[in-house]
Design an enzyme around this catalytic site. Structure first.
Site, mmCIF file in Angstrom:
data_model
loop_
_atom_site.group_PDB
_atom_site.id
_atom_site.type_symbol
_atom_site.label_atom_id
_atom_site.label_comp_id
_atom_site.label_asym_id
_atom_site.label_seq_id
_atom_site.Cartn_x
_atom_site.Cartn_y
_atom_site.Cartn_z
ATOM 1 N N LYS A 224 0.566 -1.117 -0.183
ATOM 2 C CA LYS A 224 0.429 -0.567 -0.150
ATOM 3 C C LYS A 224 0.589 1.441 -0.186
ATOM 4 O O LYS A 224 1.794 0.955 0.345
ATOM 5 C CB LYS A 224 -0.857 0.035 1.389
ATOM 6 C CG LYS A 224 -2.424 -0.897 1.014
ATOM 7 C CD LYS A 224 -3.218 -0.453 1.682
ATOM 8 C CE LYS A 224 -4.302 -1.237 1.404
ATOM 9 N NZ LYS A 224 -5.410 -1.555 2.542
ATOM 10 N N ARG B 37 -4.446 -10.229 4.441
ATOM 11 C CA ARG B 37 -4.933 -9.913 3.175
ATOM 12 C C ARG B 37 -3.158 -9.494 1.823
ATOM 13 O O ARG B 37 -2.978 -8.435 2.268
ATOM 14 C CB ARG B 37 -6.029 -8.582 2.517
ATOM 15 C CG ARG B 37 -6.875 -8.927 1.791
ATOM 16 C CD ARG B 37 -7.864 -7.929 1.222
ATOM 17 N NE ARG B 37 -8.436 -7.266 0.606
ATOM 18 C CZ ARG B 37 -7.253 -6.686 -0.259
ATOM 19 N NH1 ARG B 37 -6.780 -6.359 0.174
ATOM 20 N NH2 ARG B 37 -8.072 -6.528 -1.714
#
Lengths: 287, 153
Positions: free
Chosen positions: A222, A256
């Site tokens: 991210k 995840r």
């Protein structure tokens, strides 16, 4: 407490790896690499082989991009879920959607989990999950509408805000009939958060674990990793592993990720160091 | 039976590396009576106590549970690497177990070969000489010689 994800139940001594499977042409990390059905199918086969417990199938890019309506989203994911269900009966299938009508379509195809990544935007979603005895992931998106980035968003205490929102959503899900064993909370790194917020959430993830709800973390590649290290999307895996190790050590239950095999090893090792997961097979010095 | 620490619950992994040895030990321990005298060193006693706790025994006859094993220097994957005296020593020890002949085990050599025979030697005078033995398990899966054996008289 055991974790029930649709048709599967997991004891609390093992961390779980959720593999991201994008059926999108424009997701930030893979840039549409698995948009085509045959590519997505190959991705599922690969991540299962690499040790994924869960696949998280998404039909809409989280960030800004061309509008995708519910019909198009269903078209991208529902039949694919059915195909995966038929081929992998033991695999837990999650679908990343904020829309109740999409949730209904995929649950009818055999999905186990609804990953409500936009934090309760559609209030009908939990009732649909309850009807199908599915699990729900309750996230903190900072009150943002789907597919919007944070702009000058601040918190008195970002972790307290994550806990208040996600636990509130979790209680709402249970009140709607979702099995209490099937509710997971997720602070949602980057969603409604700047990099300092996501770093603090990572550092203090143990406070979310202490709520007693199983915690999912989604840190994979991210922007907060990229901004922290000054790296583009394709070069963030080591930063991702560091954040994953920290959260796994603190007890985050579901991870995840894009890189499944590496994460499998990492979270299993972290949980064993933390004393929650026994070694796979120990004979050294014990024969 | 051998004092394999991997049999203890505190050393349990997700997979059991000694599943077949465990099965043989549990079977043999379950065959003992309700009154069991354990002959073992401190670590062996922990293993024995655990297996006794895990089994239900109903037979009335007084029993002994003896913990020991052969050399841990048999092959290059053994914990103590290789000592060429190990395999002959274990062959001799195996013959003694089968024959119920427990006197004369070389305790010094056993120590050098990392064999645990102190408790086995104490069977001399307990088990009648020449008592028939049945061997339930014999092997060295991790380079240490193990036996699970029973004597009945």
């Amino acid at each position: 407490m055991n974790l029930k994800l649709g048709h599967r139940t997991f004891t609390d001594d093992l961390p779980l790896v959720m593999a991201i499977v994008n059926r999108t042409p424009d997701s930030f990390f893979d840039q549409g690499a698995t948009y085509a059905e045959d590519k997505a199918w190959e991705r599922v086969r690969l991540v299962v082989e690499e040790g994924a417990d869960i696949v998280d199938i998404g039909g809409v890019r989280a960030g800004y991009g061309p509008h995708v309506d519910a019909a198009e989203e269903i078209d991208r994911v529902a039949a694919f879920v059915g195909r995966v269900r038929a081929a992998y009966p033991d695999l837990v299938i999650s679908v990343d959607t904020w829309r109740a009508e999409v949730a209904r379509a995929v649950l009818e195809q055999g999905a186990d989990v609804i990953n409500d990544a936009w934090g309760g935007h559609d209030p009908d979603l939990v009732a649909v999950a309850a009807e199908h005895d599915a699990a729900v992931i309750c996230t903190h998106a900072g009150g943002l509408s789907p597919r919007t980035d944070p702009f000058r968003q601040e918190y008195d205490d970002v972790v307290a805000a994550c806990i208040e929102t996600t636990v509130g959503l979790a209680e709402r899900a249970v009140a709607a009939g979702v099995d209490p064993r099937s509710v997971v909370i997720d602070p949602a790194h980057d969603f409604g958060k700047n990099t300092f917020h996501s770093l603090e959430v990572t550092r203090r993830i143990g406070e979310m674990v202490a709520t007693g709800y199983p915690v999912l973390v989604s840190v994979s590649n991210k922007d907060f990793v990229g901004e922290t290290l000054g790296l583009p999307a394709g070069e963030r895996m080591h930063g991702t592993y560091a954040a994953t190790a920290i959260t796994a050590m603190a007890g985050a239950r579901i991870h995840r990720v894009h890189q499944v095999r590496e994460t499998r090893h990492l979270v299993d090792m972290a949980w064993s160091i933390a004393g929650r997961r026994p070694p796979l097979r120990a004979i050294r010095g014990l024969a | 039976m051998p004092g394999v620490l991997a049999l203890l619950p505190e050393y349990a992994g997700l997979e059991d590396p000694v599943a077949d040895i465990r099965a043989a030990c549990l079977d043999a321990v379950g065959w003992l009576g309700t009154e069991v005298t354990v002959i073992a060193g401190p670590q062996g006693r922990r293993v024995a106590d655990h297996l006794l706790r895990t089994t239900t025994r109903t037979a009335a006859h007084p029993s002994y549970l003896v913990v020991g094993n052969g050399s841990a220097k048999r092959v290059d994957t053994s914990p103590g690497y290789v000592d060429e005296r190990a395999i002959p020593f274990d062959d001799d020890l195996g013959s003694r177990l089968r024959a119920g002949a427990f006197s004369g085990i070389d305790a010094d050599l056993a120590r050098e070969l990392w064999a645990d025979t102190e408790a086995i030697a104490q069977l001399d005078g307990v088990v009648p000489a020449g008592c028939a033995c049945s061997v339930d398990y014999e092997g060295d899966p991790y380079g240490v010689r193990y036996w699970v054996a029973r004597w009945e008289w």
